[in-house]
Design a protein around this motif. Structure first.
Motif, PDB file in Angstrom:
ATOM      1  N   GLY A 159       0.863  -1.300  -0.120  1.00  0.00           N
ATOM      2  CA  GLY A 159       0.005  -0.053   0.026  1.00  0.00           C
ATOM      3  C   GLY A 159       0.821   1.272   0.174  1.00  0.00           C
ATOM      4  N   ALA A 160       2.016   1.084  -0.230  1.00  0.00           N
ATOM      5  CA  ALA A 160       3.135   2.116   0.132  1.00  0.00           C
ATOM      6  C   ALA A 160       2.855   3.174  -1.120  1.00  0.00           C
ATOM      7  CB  ALA A 160       4.407   1.890   0.076  1.00  0.00           C
ATOM      8  N   CYS A 161       2.464   2.766  -2.423  1.00  0.00           N
ATOM      9  CA  CYS A 161       2.264   3.734  -3.600  1.00  0.00           C
ATOM     10  C   CYS A 161       1.078   4.161  -3.664  1.00  0.00           C
ATOM     11  CB  CYS A 161       3.132   2.763  -4.785  1.00  0.00           C
ATOM     12  SG  CYS A 161       1.977   1.312  -5.393  1.00  0.00           S
ATOM     13  N   ARG A 162       0.039   3.966  -2.736  1.00  0.00           N
ATOM     14  CA  ARG A 162      -1.194   4.522  -2.919  1.00  0.00           C
ATOM     15  C   ARG A 162      -1.483   6.195  -3.268  1.00  0.00           C
ATOM     16  NH1 ARG A 162      -3.022   2.758   1.530  1.00  0.00           N
ATOM     17  NH2 ARG A 162      -2.911   4.732   2.881  1.00  0.00           N
ATOM     18  N   LEU A 163      -1.910   6.371  -4.270  1.00  0.00           N
ATOM     19  CA  LEU A 163      -2.162   7.654  -4.572  1.00  0.00           C
ATOM     20  C   LEU A 163      -3.456   8.138  -5.137  1.00  0.00           C
ATOM     21  CD1 LEU A 163      -0.604   8.512  -8.168  1.00  0.00           C
ATOM     22  CD2 LEU A 163      -0.818   6.042  -7.353  1.00  0.00           C
ATOM     23  N   THR A 164      -3.670   9.470  -5.157  1.00  0.00           N
ATOM     24  CA  THR A 164      -5.221   9.850  -5.766  1.00  0.00           C
ATOM     25  C   THR A 164      -4.911  10.438  -7.190  1.00  0.00           C
ATOM     26  OG1 THR A 164      -5.885  10.306  -3.648  1.00  0.00           O
ATOM     27  CG2 THR A 164      -7.011  11.108  -5.368  1.00  0.00           C
ATOM     28  N   VAL A 165      -5.804   9.822  -8.108  1.00  0.00           N
ATOM     29  CA  VAL A 165      -5.801  10.292  -9.572  1.00  0.00           C
ATOM     30  C   VAL A 165      -7.214  10.332  -9.835  1.00  0.00           C
ATOM     31  CG1 VAL A 165      -4.995   9.381 -11.774  1.00  0.00           C
ATOM     32  CG2 VAL A 165      -3.680   8.689  -9.938  1.00  0.00           C
ATOM     33  N   GLY A 166      -7.472  11.758 -10.181  1.00  0.00           N
ATOM     34  CA  GLY A 166      -8.756  12.057 -10.452  1.00  0.00           C
ATOM     35  C   GLY A 166      -9.918  11.880  -9.211  1.00  0.00           C
ATOM     36  N   GLU A 216      -9.669   9.171  -7.249  1.00  0.00           N
ATOM     37  CA  GLU A 216      -9.955   7.982  -7.125  1.00  0.00           C
ATOM     38  C   GLU A 216      -8.533   7.535  -6.584  1.00  0.00           C
ATOM     39  OE1 GLU A 216     -11.204   5.680 -10.556  1.00  0.00           O
ATOM     40  OE2 GLU A 216     -13.096   6.873 -10.437  1.00  0.00           O
ATOM     41  N   VAL A 217      -8.654   6.467  -5.575  1.00  0.00           N
ATOM     42  CA  VAL A 217      -7.475   5.790  -5.086  1.00  0.00           C
ATOM     43  C   VAL A 217      -6.876   4.768  -6.156  1.00  0.00           C
ATOM     44  CG1 VAL A 217      -6.331   4.372  -3.182  1.00  0.00           C
ATOM     45  CG2 VAL A 217      -8.152   6.165  -2.722  1.00  0.00           C
ATOM     46  N   LYS A 218      -5.570   4.893  -6.315  1.00  0.00           N
ATOM     47  CA  LYS A 218      -4.805   4.088  -7.289  1.00  0.00           C
ATOM     48  C   LYS A 218      -3.748   3.600  -6.667  1.00  0.00           C
ATOM     49  CE  LYS A 218      -7.676   4.711 -10.943  1.00  0.00           C
ATOM     50  NZ  LYS A 218      -8.633   3.634 -11.440  1.00  0.00           N
ATOM     51  N   CYS A 233       1.741   0.559  -8.591  1.00  0.00           N
ATOM     52  CA  CYS A 233       2.551  -0.842  -9.112  1.00  0.00           C
ATOM     53  C   CYS A 233       1.435  -1.569  -9.737  1.00  0.00           C
ATOM     54  CB  CYS A 233       3.126  -1.734  -8.149  1.00  0.00           C
ATOM     55  SG  CYS A 233       1.771  -1.818  -6.777  1.00  0.00           S
ATOM     56  N   VAL A 234       0.262  -1.712  -9.502  1.00  0.00           N
ATOM     57  CA  VAL A 234      -0.892  -2.475 -10.135  1.00  0.00           C
ATOM     58  C   VAL A 234      -1.584  -1.777 -11.229  1.00  0.00           C
ATOM     59  CG1 VAL A 234      -0.662  -4.238  -8.516  1.00  0.00           C
ATOM     60  CG2 VAL A 234      -2.409  -2.227  -8.066  1.00  0.00           C
ATOM     61  N   ASP A 235      -2.021  -0.666 -10.862  1.00  0.00           N
ATOM     62  CA  ASP A 235      -2.724   0.250 -11.749  1.00  0.00           C
ATOM     63  C   ASP A 235      -1.811   0.950 -12.865  1.00  0.00           C
ATOM     64  OD1 ASP A 235      -5.321  -0.520 -10.392  1.00  0.00           O
ATOM     65  OD2 ASP A 235      -4.773   0.791  -9.041  1.00  0.00           O
ATOM     66  N   GLY A 236      -0.757   1.239 -12.535  1.00  0.00           N
ATOM     67  CA  GLY A 236       0.176   1.912 -13.450  1.00  0.00           C
ATOM     68  C   GLY A 236       1.202   1.066 -13.837  1.00  0.00           C
ATOM     69  N   PRO A 237       2.774   1.686 -13.869  1.00  0.00           N
ATOM     70  CA  PRO A 237       2.834   2.906 -13.160  1.00  0.00           C
ATOM     71  C   PRO A 237       2.421   4.359 -13.878  1.00  0.00           C
ATOM     72  CG  PRO A 237       4.849   2.058 -14.475  1.00  0.00           C
ATOM     73  CD  PRO A 237       3.723   1.195 -14.541  1.00  0.00           C
ATOM     74  N   GLU A 238       2.062   4.355 -15.122  1.00  0.00           N
ATOM     75  CA  GLU A 238       1.757   5.458 -15.904  1.00  0.00           C
ATOM     76  C   GLU A 238       0.256   5.750 -15.705  1.00  0.00           C
ATOM     77  OE1 GLU A 238       4.899   4.896 -19.298  1.00  0.00           O
ATOM     78  OE2 GLU A 238       2.878   4.862 -19.782  1.00  0.00           O
ATOM     79  N   PHE A 239      -0.007   7.244 -15.388  1.00  0.00           N
ATOM     80  CA  PHE A 239      -1.167   7.904 -15.265  1.00  0.00           C
ATOM     81  C   PHE A 239      -1.302   8.998 -15.878  1.00  0.00           C
ATOM     82  CE2 PHE A 239      -0.188   5.199 -11.567  1.00  0.00           C
ATOM     83  CZ  PHE A 239      -1.251   4.493 -11.297  1.00  0.00           C
ATOM     84  N   ASP A 240      -2.435   9.655 -15.916  1.00  0.00           N
ATOM     85  CA  ASP A 240      -2.731  11.065 -16.413  1.00  0.00           C
ATOM     86  C   ASP A 240      -2.210  11.980 -15.558  1.00  0.00           C
ATOM     87  OD1 ASP A 240      -3.921  13.359 -17.172  1.00  0.00           O
ATOM     88  OD2 ASP A 240      -5.838  12.671 -17.855  1.00  0.00           O
ATOM     89  N   LEU A 297      -4.309  14.490 -13.477  1.00  0.00           N
ATOM     90  CA  LEU A 297      -5.120  14.115 -12.474  1.00  0.00           C
ATOM     91  C   LEU A 297      -4.497  13.686 -11.370  1.00  0.00           C
ATOM     92  CD1 LEU A 297      -7.654  12.091 -14.715  1.00  0.00           C
ATOM     93  CD2 LEU A 297      -7.846  14.606 -13.889  1.00  0.00           C
ATOM     94  N   VAL A 298      -3.236  13.316 -11.252  1.00  0.00           N
ATOM     95  CA  VAL A 298      -2.402  12.924 -10.102  1.00  0.00           C
ATOM     96  C   VAL A 298      -2.108  14.090  -8.955  1.00  0.00           C
ATOM     97  CG1 VAL A 298      -0.162  12.245  -9.194  1.00  0.00           C
ATOM     98  CG2 VAL A 298      -0.902  11.424 -11.525  1.00  0.00           C
ATOM     99  N   ASP A 299      -2.495  13.584  -7.518  1.00  0.00           N
ATOM    100  CA  ASP A 299      -2.305  14.755  -6.527  1.00  0.00           C
ATOM    101  C   ASP A 299      -0.805  14.226  -6.277  1.00  0.00           C
ATOM    102  OD1 ASP A 299      -2.108  15.629  -4.108  1.00  0.00           O
ATOM    103  OD2 ASP A 299      -4.326  14.957  -3.428  1.00  0.00           O
ATOM    104  N   PHE A 300      -0.058  15.219  -6.742  1.00  0.00           N
ATOM    105  CA  PHE A 300       1.438  15.060  -6.520  1.00  0.00           C
ATOM    106  C   PHE A 300       2.007  15.454  -5.038  1.00  0.00           C
ATOM    107  CE2 PHE A 300       1.326  15.377 -11.275  1.00  0.00           C
ATOM    108  CZ  PHE A 300       2.248  14.444 -11.585  1.00  0.00           C
ATOM    109  N   ASP A 301       1.315  16.331  -4.426  1.00  0.00           N
ATOM    110  CA  ASP A 301       1.437  16.812  -3.255  1.00  0.00           C
ATOM    111  C   ASP A 301       1.282  15.679  -2.296  1.00  0.00           C
ATOM    112  OD1 ASP A 301       2.411  19.229  -3.981  1.00  0.00           O
ATOM    113  OD2 ASP A 301       0.165  20.072  -3.653  1.00  0.00           O
ATOM    114  N   GLN A 302       0.008  14.795  -2.535  1.00  0.00           N
ATOM    115  CA  GLN A 302      -0.028  13.922  -1.714  1.00  0.00           C
ATOM    116  C   GLN A 302       1.245  12.788  -1.616  1.00  0.00           C
ATOM    117  OE1 GLN A 302      -2.934  10.500  -2.861  1.00  0.00           O
ATOM    118  NE2 GLN A 302      -4.084  11.097  -1.039  1.00  0.00           N
ATOM    119  N   ALA A 303       1.391  12.499  -3.184  1.00  0.00           N
ATOM    120  CA  ALA A 303       2.396  11.527  -3.411  1.00  0.00           C
ATOM    121  C   ALA A 303       3.867  11.792  -2.876  1.00  0.00           C
ATOM    122  CB  ALA A 303       2.592  11.439  -5.062  1.00  0.00           C
TER     123      ALA A 303
END
Length: 295
Positions: free
Chosen positions: A230-237, A239-241, A244-251, A254-260
């Protein structure tokens, strides 16, 4: 065991290795990553794939020494081996499934920061092999940290190199090159930005203003690489993504970089203590009561 066929120092604390991994090499696609492990006591390290050769059965990885495990990896030489070399993992870049003729109509820009040049390379190479030339910007703090310039030059339509301190070619951040290209009349249908999280954040802020759709790779925040930690959990648009399994590439827009970035900082102290134990070896006595050296 996965034999290391080549081990090369690319720049200060940045290493390239060719690894014998036939099954992995046969299935690799741009955008994916592998998990490497030196031995039973080693940490699982997710690394985006720099290159692969299905016929030779080899996979190329590039990594930067930042913690105990990567420093241990840097000590390995040609002829040594990894105990585990798992992959390919993650989702391939979405655009590789597009119709080639339609893809040829797109003007694509790749922005690579630091070690992010390594995962950008196989994507640009794939496009080149399919008759598509893309513009590429690679940047680093200084000239000594620029990597894979010749390799990238061989596959890029146009290559632009920049350094923060101006020690080599253009002076400034990668974002300043993007601005200059657009001001000069360049038009892009898509941007792919890969590098430090802070670099991807500011690239996306700029491309959003310029109206250029942008994809980013969130590999830098991955830890386990399987979705279990769960360490790479992030918010994209909204939604929680999981990177490692949903990416690693995203829009990227839409990424919440501050949270990341906050999540990325959570492991710095633990990594620092582990590195100190490794560097001091038998002379490490703890003393602080927190790093485990007293036990």
């Amino acid at each position: 065991m996965y034999k290391i066929l080549k081990a090369e120092l690319l720049a200060d604390k940045i290493y390239l290795m060719d690894v014998e991994a036939p099954r992995v090499a046969k299935s690799c696609q741009p955008g994916q990553f592998v998990i490497v492990k030196i031995d039973d006591a080693g940490e699982r390290i997710p690394l985006t794939i720099c290159d692969y050769d299905a016929e030779a059965g080899t996979v190329t990885i590039v990594f930067q020494c930042v913690g105990e495990s990567t420093y241990r990896m840097a000590d390995l030489k040609a002829g040594d081996a990894f105990e585990d070399f798992t992959g390919p993992l993650g989702c391939p870049s979405e655009w590789i499934n597009e119709d080639i003729e339609e893809l040829k109509k797109k003007k694509m820009l790749f922005v690579a920061g630091g070690v992010g040049t390594a995962p950008v390379y196989p994507q640009v190479k794939w496009l080149h092999d399919h008759g598509i030339d893309a513009d590429v910007i690679i940047g680093a703090k200084t000239k000594d940290l620029i990597i894979l310039e010749k390799e990238m030059e061989a596959v890029a339509g146009n290559l632009y190199v920049t350094t923060d301190d101006g020690s080599y070619k253009h002076k400034g951040m990668v974002t300043s090159v993007v601005e200059e290209l657009v001001e000069a009349g360049k038009q892009y249908d898509q941007c792919i930005a890969i590098g430090p999280v802070i670099m991807m954040k500011f690239t996306c802020l700029l491309t959003k203003k310029l109206g250029i759709p942008t994809i980013v790779s969130m590999n830098p925040i991955m830890v386990d690489g399987t979705g279990m930690c769960g360490a790479c959990r992030l918010t994209v648009g909204g939604e929680v993504k999981f990177a490692c399994v949903d990416g690693p590439e995203f829009d990227g827009h839409l990424v919440d970089f501050d949270q990341a970035m906050k999540r990325q900082q959570m492991y710095k102290t633990e990594e620092g203590r582990a590195l100190l134990r490794y560097q001091e070896g038998k002379t490490h006595h703890g003393g602080c009561g927190m790093c485990g050296g007293d036990e």
